[in-house]
Design an enzyme around this catalytic site. Sequence first.
Site, PDB file in Angstrom:
ATOM      1  N   HIS A  19       4.919   2.148   8.252  1.00 57.85           N
ATOM      2  CA  HIS A  19       5.514   1.505   9.428  1.00 57.85           C
ATOM      3  C   HIS A  19       4.445   1.120  10.429  1.00 57.85           C
ATOM      4  O   HIS A  19       3.407   1.759  10.535  1.00 57.85           O
ATOM      5  CB  HIS A  19       6.599   2.379  10.062  1.00 57.85           C
ATOM      6  CG  HIS A  19       6.156   3.754  10.462  1.00 57.85           C
ATOM      7  ND1 HIS A  19       5.605   4.029  11.683  1.00 57.85           N
ATOM      8  CD2 HIS A  19       6.192   4.943   9.799  1.00 57.85           C
ATOM      9  CE1 HIS A  19       5.314   5.328  11.765  1.00 57.85           C
ATOM     10  NE2 HIS A  19       5.657   5.898  10.621  1.00 57.85           N
TER      11      HIS A  19
ATOM     12  N   ASP B 138       4.990   0.798  13.785  1.00 56.30           N
ATOM     13  CA  ASP B 138       5.153   1.361  15.131  1.00 56.30           C
ATOM     14  C   ASP B 138       4.593   2.775  15.227  1.00 56.30           C
ATOM     15  O   ASP B 138       4.363   3.450  14.213  1.00 56.30           O
ATOM     16  CB  ASP B 138       6.640   1.376  15.530  1.00 56.30           C
ATOM     17  CG  ASP B 138       7.495   2.222  14.594  1.00 56.30           C
ATOM     18  OD1 ASP B 138       7.336   2.109  13.362  1.00 56.30           O
ATOM     19  OD2 ASP B 138       8.326   3.017  15.086  1.00 56.30           O
TER      20      ASP B 138
ATOM     21  N   ASP C 183      -0.205   8.565  11.694  1.00 53.12           N
ATOM     22  CA  ASP C 183       1.239   8.321  11.541  1.00 53.12           C
ATOM     23  C   ASP C 183       1.576   6.959  12.115  1.00 53.12           C
ATOM     24  O   ASP C 183       1.977   6.856  13.260  1.00 53.12           O
ATOM     25  CB  ASP C 183       2.042   9.424  12.216  1.00 53.12           C
ATOM     26  CG  ASP C 183       3.543   9.266  11.971  1.00 53.12           C
ATOM     27  OD1 ASP C 183       3.949   8.396  11.180  1.00 53.12           O
ATOM     28  OD2 ASP C 183       4.325  10.012  12.589  1.00 53.12           O
TER      29      ASP C 183
ATOM     30  N   GLU D  26      10.302   2.757  12.715  1.00 58.06           N
ATOM     31  CA  GLU D  26      10.583   4.004  11.986  1.00 58.06           C
ATOM     32  C   GLU D  26      10.767   5.174  12.940  1.00 58.06           C
ATOM     33  O   GLU D  26      11.622   6.021  12.739  1.00 58.06           O
ATOM     34  CB  GLU D  26       9.439   4.315  11.001  1.00 58.06           C
ATOM     35  CG  GLU D  26       9.765   5.399   9.968  1.00 58.06           C
ATOM     36  CD  GLU D  26       9.478   6.821  10.425  1.00 58.06           C
ATOM     37  OE1 GLU D  26       9.906   7.757   9.739  1.00 58.06           O
ATOM     38  OE2 GLU D  26       8.821   7.021  11.468  1.00 58.06           O
ATOM     39  N   GLU D  27       9.955   5.186  13.981  1.00 57.81           N
ATOM     40  CA  GLU D  27       9.979   6.332  14.908  1.00 57.81           C
ATOM     41  C   GLU D  27      11.255   6.359  15.747  1.00 57.81           C
ATOM     42  O   GLU D  27      11.530   7.333  16.437  1.00 57.81           O
ATOM     43  CB  GLU D  27       8.738   6.323  15.812  1.00 57.81           C
ATOM     44  CG  GLU D  27       7.412   6.419  15.037  1.00 57.81           C
ATOM     45  CD  GLU D  27       7.195   7.759  14.344  1.00 57.81           C
ATOM     46  OE1 GLU D  27       8.066   8.644  14.454  1.00 57.81           O
ATOM     47  OE2 GLU D  27       6.151   7.911  13.674  1.00 57.81           O
TER      48      GLU D  27
ATOM     49  N   ASP E 252       5.960   5.963   0.080  1.00 58.86           N
ATOM     50  CA  ASP E 252       5.971   5.825   1.534  1.00 58.86           C
ATOM     51  C   ASP E 252       5.110   6.929   2.134  1.00 58.86           C
ATOM     52  O   ASP E 252       4.587   7.785   1.418  1.00 58.86           O
ATOM     53  CB  ASP E 252       7.420   5.915   2.049  1.00 58.86           C
ATOM     54  CG  ASP E 252       7.591   5.441   3.502  1.00 58.86           C
ATOM     55  OD1 ASP E 252       6.611   4.925   4.088  1.00 58.86           O
ATOM     56  OD2 ASP E 252       8.706   5.581   4.036  1.00 58.86           O
TER      57      ASP E 252
ATOM     58  N   HIS F 243       2.188  12.783  16.261  1.00 63.48           N
ATOM     59  CA  HIS F 243       3.200  12.886  17.329  1.00 63.48           C
ATOM     60  C   HIS F 243       2.744  13.670  18.550  1.00 63.48           C
ATOM     61  O   HIS F 243       3.563  13.966  19.418  1.00 63.48           O
ATOM     62  CB  HIS F 243       4.522  13.500  16.817  1.00 63.48           C
ATOM     63  CG  HIS F 243       5.290  12.589  15.911  1.00 63.48           C
ATOM     64  ND1 HIS F 243       6.660  12.530  15.898  1.00 63.48           N
ATOM     65  CD2 HIS F 243       4.882  11.685  14.992  1.00 63.48           C
ATOM     66  CE1 HIS F 243       7.055  11.649  15.008  1.00 63.48           C
ATOM     67  NE2 HIS F 243       5.990  11.118  14.434  1.00 63.48           N
TER      68      HIS F 243
HETATM   69 ZN   LIG Z   1       5.527   7.905  10.348  1.00 64.91          ZN
END
Ligand SMILES: [Zn+2]
Length: 584
Positions: free
Chosen positions: A183, A185, A218, A252-253, A281, A556
């Site tokens: 992803h 984002d 991420d 995605e987030e 993925d 995160h």
């Molecule tokens: Zn991710």
Amino acid sequence: MRLKAQNYTLLRQGEDDPLPRPAERRRWNQRPIWQWIVPGLLALTVVLALIITRATRGEKDSNWDHNSNLPACPQYPALKALSSDREKLEDEVKHTINSDEFFEKSLKNMQGAVQIPTESFDDMGKVGNDTRWDIFKDFHKYLEKTFPLVYSKLEFTPINTYGILLEWKGKDSSLKPYLFMGHQDVVPVPKVTESRWKYPPYSAHYDGRFIWGRGATDCKNVLIGVLEAFETLLEKDFTPERTILAGFGFDEEISGYQGAQYIAQHLEETRGKDSIDLIIDEGGLGVKDMNGAIFALPGLGEKGYFDARITVETAGGHSSVPPDHTGIGILSQIVSAIEAAPYEPELTPVNPYYTTLQCSAEHSPKLDSWLRKTIQKALSSKKAAKEVADYLASKDIFQRYLMQTSQATDLVSGGVKINALPEKVYAVVNHRIAVESRVKDVQANLKSVIESKILTKFPMSLNAFGDVIGNTSTSAVGQIILEEFDEQPLEPSPVSPFDTDAYKIFTGTIKQVMGEDVIVAPSLMTGNTDTKFYWNLSKNIYRFAPVREGGRENAHTVDERIGMKEHIEGVRFYAQMIMNGERS
Ligand SMILES: [Zn+2]
Ligand SMILES: *[C@@H]1O[C@H](CO)[C@@H](O)[C@H](O)[C@H]1NC(C)=O
Ligand SMILES: *[C@@H]1O[C@H](CO)[C@@H](O)[C@H](O)[C@H]1NC(C)=O
Ligand SMILES: *[C@@H]1O[C@H](CO)[C@@H](O)[C@H](O)[C@H]1NC(C)=O
């Protein structure tokens, strides 16, 4: 050895002959028939008892291990090039990706990607109606500039404006495509945490080992890694045997409803159900040491997801003459009752974590010996599996929630004025559903806890997901409503099988690139990825960011970073996976 044998011979020669002499043997043979009956009956009884025990155990634990035709920890060999031409190409690709020149280029690619703050926010509006999406325009321009061959030779389809679908047509259209996902984002960096970063979150500072920044692990590393593999193979004029697809969402987030959902729908419409051979993925637990052996831990399944809102409606009034329990008080009792009845850890063969443990029992030299034995006993015994589950769950919370449904009350709201009784209050409980369970089980559990612990105390009605029970008279204290909250409920994902050709190629590639000593063990994810929209497209879905332990930190949170060495190894994995797509 030989010396011992001689000694033994010497010894035997010095002894009396221990075998029965011919005369004695004849006497044994000549025993009357009745002397055979007692031992014969005894033997028969023992055999029958054994058969009966086996049969009943089989019945009790029937379907216990649906993979029982497979080894407890299935392993497939590292792949090798099928021809000398291919071997030459593979060596060249490996050499290119491992070169200093590639490293410098890749470092710049990654830094440039991290420097574009493609944040997605929970309250984001629709694409085209919220200017915060505009940053993705810059990101697209950056990708086009950085990967000129990808964008000139592959077919690029924008999906719902910022979704990226790339198609690299293969020579053999009878082979189903591989799909690489990631992803664009990233999780926003809250202003208050900015100062806590060692290097500013969008500076993409490289310290000689790590690139620091939001999205570094991420998962811009995944997205850039896939495109770097494509670009490298295109530079070598490579054409894949089977079609290779890349699908990159942009939200995605915040659950993927505008990005991955649209890409998956597009693929299902244009290619049909079950039209993709395998999907890789982000996700999984990476590649790491477990008790003395190196494991690659792709996620072969995901837990389910369910948010339940509990609303308590009671009569209002002045707080100077309150009832014994206000709406807030009753809601508190409901939350307490839920917390007092947590789910239990359970370990069954449908859970990929069961196989993680079987692999650990088989391959981890430093695993505790009681645990190893009990895990192996769990192959045929539910009781042993429960012992393992209870033991591991008590040891750490991460293992606990690989084996049980979680429940966490994360939101609460109610009360508007200090001198007014609250008329409507609510709390929301987040659940991550164990693979053995379903959304309806969680709903039934909530209903039963409230029915048995609250309705017995308070004359109230309960509307549990449309089903009304309890005291509905107008004189009753009020009503409790159980309903879905904003996020759509999600059942636990199907578990990808680990005996398919796709799985053999996928795991064989991991070993080919990361080392033959790596054990690949199926594992489970407690969170969800964009793959939740892709279940209809392939049964072989692998959540696996090919990054070794120590190479990725702090997704995160502050100081997110990716090791360049590990990133480069990931690029090799993607390139090798594409080349290995010639197999079927
Ligand atoms: Zn991710
Ligand atoms: C667009 O955004 C405005 C303001 O944020 C909002 O009122 C409107 O409903 C949105 N329209 C759509 C189609 O989402
Ligand atoms: C419902 O609650 C009211 C108020 O406490 C009570 O008078 C009534 O008997 C209850 N009805 C039933 C069916 O329990
Ligand atoms: C998969 O297919 C089923 C049956 O056609 C459909 O109901 C479901 O919505 C599809 N799932 C997704 C994620 O699109």
